[in-house]
Structures are given as C-alpha cells and as structure tokens.
Design a protein around this motif. Structure first.
Motif, short mmCIF file in Angstrom:
data_model
loop_
_atom_site.label_atom_id
_atom_site.label_comp_id
_atom_site.label_asym_id
_atom_site.label_seq_id
_atom_site.Cartn_x
_atom_site.Cartn_y
_atom_site.Cartn_z
N ASP A 251 52.62 76.32 7.01
CA ASP A 251 53.26 75.12 7.58
C ASP A 251 52.56 74.69 8.86
O ASP A 251 52.49 73.50 9.16
CB ASP A 251 54.73 75.40 7.87
CG ASP A 251 55.50 75.81 6.63
OD1 ASP A 251 55.59 74.99 5.71
OD2 ASP A 251 55.97 76.96 6.58
N LEU A 252 52.07 75.68 9.62
CA LEU A 252 51.49 75.41 10.92
C LEU A 252 50.28 76.31 11.16
O LEU A 252 50.31 77.49 10.81
CB LEU A 252 52.54 75.66 12.02
CG LEU A 252 52.11 75.49 13.47
CD1 LEU A 252 51.78 74.04 13.77
CD2 LEU A 252 53.23 75.98 14.41
N VAL A 253 49.23 75.75 11.75
CA VAL A 253 48.04 76.53 12.11
C VAL A 253 47.89 76.52 13.62
O VAL A 253 47.93 75.46 14.26
CB VAL A 253 46.76 75.95 11.46
CG1 VAL A 253 45.52 76.65 12.01
CG2 VAL A 253 46.82 76.10 9.95
N LEU B 278 39.71 71.59 12.27
CA LEU B 278 40.86 70.68 12.34
C LEU B 278 40.65 69.50 11.40
O LEU B 278 41.56 69.13 10.65
CB LEU B 278 41.05 70.20 13.77
CG LEU B 278 42.03 69.03 13.99
CD1 LEU B 278 43.44 69.41 13.56
CD2 LEU B 278 42.01 68.58 15.46
N ARG B 279 39.45 68.92 11.43
CA ARG B 279 39.16 67.77 10.55
C ARG B 279 39.21 68.18 9.08
O ARG B 279 39.65 67.41 8.22
CB ARG B 279 37.80 67.18 10.91
CG ARG B 279 37.76 66.60 12.33
CD ARG B 279 36.44 65.94 12.65
NE ARG B 279 36.37 65.60 14.06
CZ ARG B 279 35.69 66.28 14.97
NH1 ARG B 279 34.98 67.34 14.60
NH2 ARG B 279 35.69 65.90 16.24
N VAL C 43 48.85 71.25 13.08
CA VAL C 43 47.91 72.08 13.84
C VAL C 43 48.23 72.00 15.32
O VAL C 43 48.40 70.92 15.88
CB VAL C 43 46.45 71.63 13.61
CG1 VAL C 43 45.50 72.49 14.46
CG2 VAL C 43 46.08 71.73 12.13
N VAL C 44 48.32 73.17 15.94
CA VAL C 44 48.46 73.27 17.40
C VAL C 44 47.22 73.94 17.94
O VAL C 44 46.88 75.06 17.53
CB VAL C 44 49.72 74.08 17.80
CG1 VAL C 44 49.72 74.35 19.30
CG2 VAL C 44 50.98 73.35 17.38
N MET C 45 46.52 73.27 18.84
CA MET C 45 45.35 73.87 19.48
C MET C 45 45.82 74.76 20.62
O MET C 45 46.60 74.33 21.47
CB MET C 45 44.41 72.78 20.03
CG MET C 45 44.03 71.68 19.06
SD MET C 45 43.19 72.23 17.57
CE MET C 45 41.64 72.83 18.22
N LEU D 282 43.40 64.84 19.74
CA LEU D 282 44.50 63.89 19.57
C LEU D 282 44.19 62.88 18.47
O LEU D 282 45.06 62.55 17.65
CB LEU D 282 44.79 63.17 20.89
CG LEU D 282 45.40 64.02 22.02
CD1 LEU D 282 45.41 63.24 23.32
CD2 LEU D 282 46.81 64.46 21.64
N GLU D 283 42.96 62.41 18.45
CA GLU D 283 42.56 61.44 17.43
C GLU D 283 42.64 62.02 16.03
O GLU D 283 42.87 61.30 15.05
CB GLU D 283 41.14 60.95 17.72
CG GLU D 283 41.04 60.05 18.95
CD GLU D 283 39.61 59.72 19.33
OE1 GLU D 283 38.69 60.38 18.80
OE2 GLU D 283 39.41 58.82 20.16
N ASP D 284 42.44 63.34 15.93
CA ASP D 284 42.47 64.00 14.63
C ASP D 284 43.86 64.52 14.27
O ASP D 284 44.02 65.26 13.30
CB ASP D 284 41.45 65.14 14.59
CG ASP D 284 40.02 64.60 14.55
OD1 ASP D 284 39.80 63.58 13.87
OD2 ASP D 284 39.15 65.20 15.20
N GLY D 285 44.86 64.16 15.05
CA GLY D 285 46.24 64.38 14.65
C GLY D 285 46.85 65.73 14.93
O GLY D 285 47.67 66.21 14.15
N ILE D 286 46.51 66.36 16.06
CA ILE D 286 47.15 67.63 16.40
C ILE D 286 48.63 67.41 16.72
O ILE D 286 49.02 66.34 17.17
CB ILE D 286 46.46 68.32 17.59
CG1 ILE D 286 46.45 67.40 18.82
CG2 ILE D 286 45.09 68.82 17.23
CD1 ILE D 286 46.11 68.10 20.11
#
Length: 229
Positions: free
Chosen positions: A51-53, A68-69, A80-82, A96-100
């Motif tokens: 569910d979450l990375v 991430l991409r 995804v959480v960095m 942010l642009e890649d939707g984290i």
C-alpha cells in the motif's frame, strides 16, 4: 480493521530496521518487506504490491527518484513517502511533481513519521468511502485534498538541542560503526564533551543511537555511543 502493508527501500540496513520499528509501532501498519537496492525493490514491489513505499533517494546503484517514477508508471495505486537526507530544493520539487505522499528529512523523529502514517490511513479510508458513492460534492473533494502536513520546527526539540548540530552528530555516527565516546565526538564536531554527551543521550532516548559500556586504560567505565538500536 485493515492492516496497511509498508515496503521499505533503504540501502543502509540499520536505517531500514529503524524505519521498520517505527512502522510497526503505529497501529494498523505492518512491514511486508525491505529492499536494499533497485533490483530487489522492483522485484519485491511487483510481487507484494504494498500500500505504501518508504523510499530513500541516495543509493549506490540508483537514484530513488527514478524508482519513484517507475512505481508511478507501473503501480499508480501505491503511495510513496520519501525518507531521505536530501534537502536540495530541486530534489524536493521533482519528488512533488512525481506525486509523493510526503517527504521526511533524516534524521527522522518518530512523531513526525507517525503523523504521516496516520494521514495516509485517513486518506485511504476516505478514498474507500468515496468509491462507494456515484457522485461527490465539493466538501468531499476538499476533505480528500486537504492533508495538512505537520511541520517540525526547531522548538519541537528539547531545550539545548540544535537541529543542525544534531544532524551533524547523527551523520557522523551513521558513518562510523565502531562508535565514539562523548569526548571523541566532541573533538570531531568542535563542541565540548558535555555538549556532545547531551546530544548523544538525546539520540539514545529517541532510539536513534545506543550506548555500550566499556572500560578505558585506567579501568574506569566509558560509554561508547553507536548509531542504531
């Protein structure tokens, strides 16, 4: 109650284990796997579909932004959480642009980590509720999109603990597995033994460091501080 599965991608096994302990301290979450490199990450994410990375950025064999991409292109339902030491504005902008879902800077404070998981749970539950409705209204949309982040200000830290000095000390500990006495670390960082000990004891209390007792040349006990639990 649903259990949300979390997958950790981190090349430092010690940090990965700390992240695992943090996840498992939050009710409703479990760790389904840990990957130390790109090959392991792609293989296990494809199989486990978590569910979450939890994803770092710096790896010997890849850049976490590239992974991430890949996740975004292959598994759009995975959030995804960095969790990273990267503080460059450009890196944050790309993430942010890649939707984290969120971006947490190391060293990680457990309460900040926990807040993100709870926000994730609330977001997913709301998405589930919305999927049962044929139409949505503006209030529903606002609730879904309004995820207020918890900003950790320096005042969150105890008095006498500076975030920049804390980060510096933690970084040094992470790079030297044998550990340091408070006096040795003070020499390395340019602070007094007493100050170094104060920061080290704080890290121990936050479960980011441990203290082992050893005996010096004159037989007196000394505390050796090491990174991790």
């Amino acid at each position: 109650m649903s259990t949300w599965e979390v997958f950790i991608v981190e090349d430092d096994i010690r940090i990965a284990e700390i992240n695992r302990k943090f996840v498992e301290k939050v009710e409703g979450f479990s760790v389904c796997g840990i990957a130390l490199n790109e090959e392991e990450a792609k293989e296990q994410i494809s199989i486990l579909k978590p569910d979450l990375v939890i994803l770092d950025i710096y790896f010997p064999d890849m850049n976490g932004l590239d992974l991430l991409r890949w996740i975004r292109s292959e598994f759009r339902g995975i959030e995804v959480v960095m969790v990273t030491a990267a503080t460059e504005v450009k890196t944050l902008k790309h993430a942010l642009e890649d939707g984290i879902f969120d971006y947490i800077v190391k060293p990680v404070i457990f309460q900040r980590f926990k807040d993100t998981l709870l926000q994730f749970k609330e977001h997913k539950l709301l998405m589930t509720q919305l999927s049962a409705d044929k139409e949505i209204n503006q209030n529903m949309i606002d609730s879904l999109l309004k995820r207020e982040k918890v900003e950790v200000e320096p005042s969150f830290l105890p008095k006498g603990i500076d975030p920049i000095t804390l980060d510096k000390i933690l970084t040094i500990l992470m790079k030297h597995k044998k550990g340091f006495t408070a006096e040795d670390l003070g020499h390395r960082t340019g602070v007094s033994r007493t100050t170094a000990r104060r920061y080290l004891e704080y890290l121990v209390s936050e479960q980011k460091a441990k203290a082992d007792i050893t005996y010096g040349g004159v037989g007196r006990p000394e505390r050796i501080y090491k990174y991790g639990l």
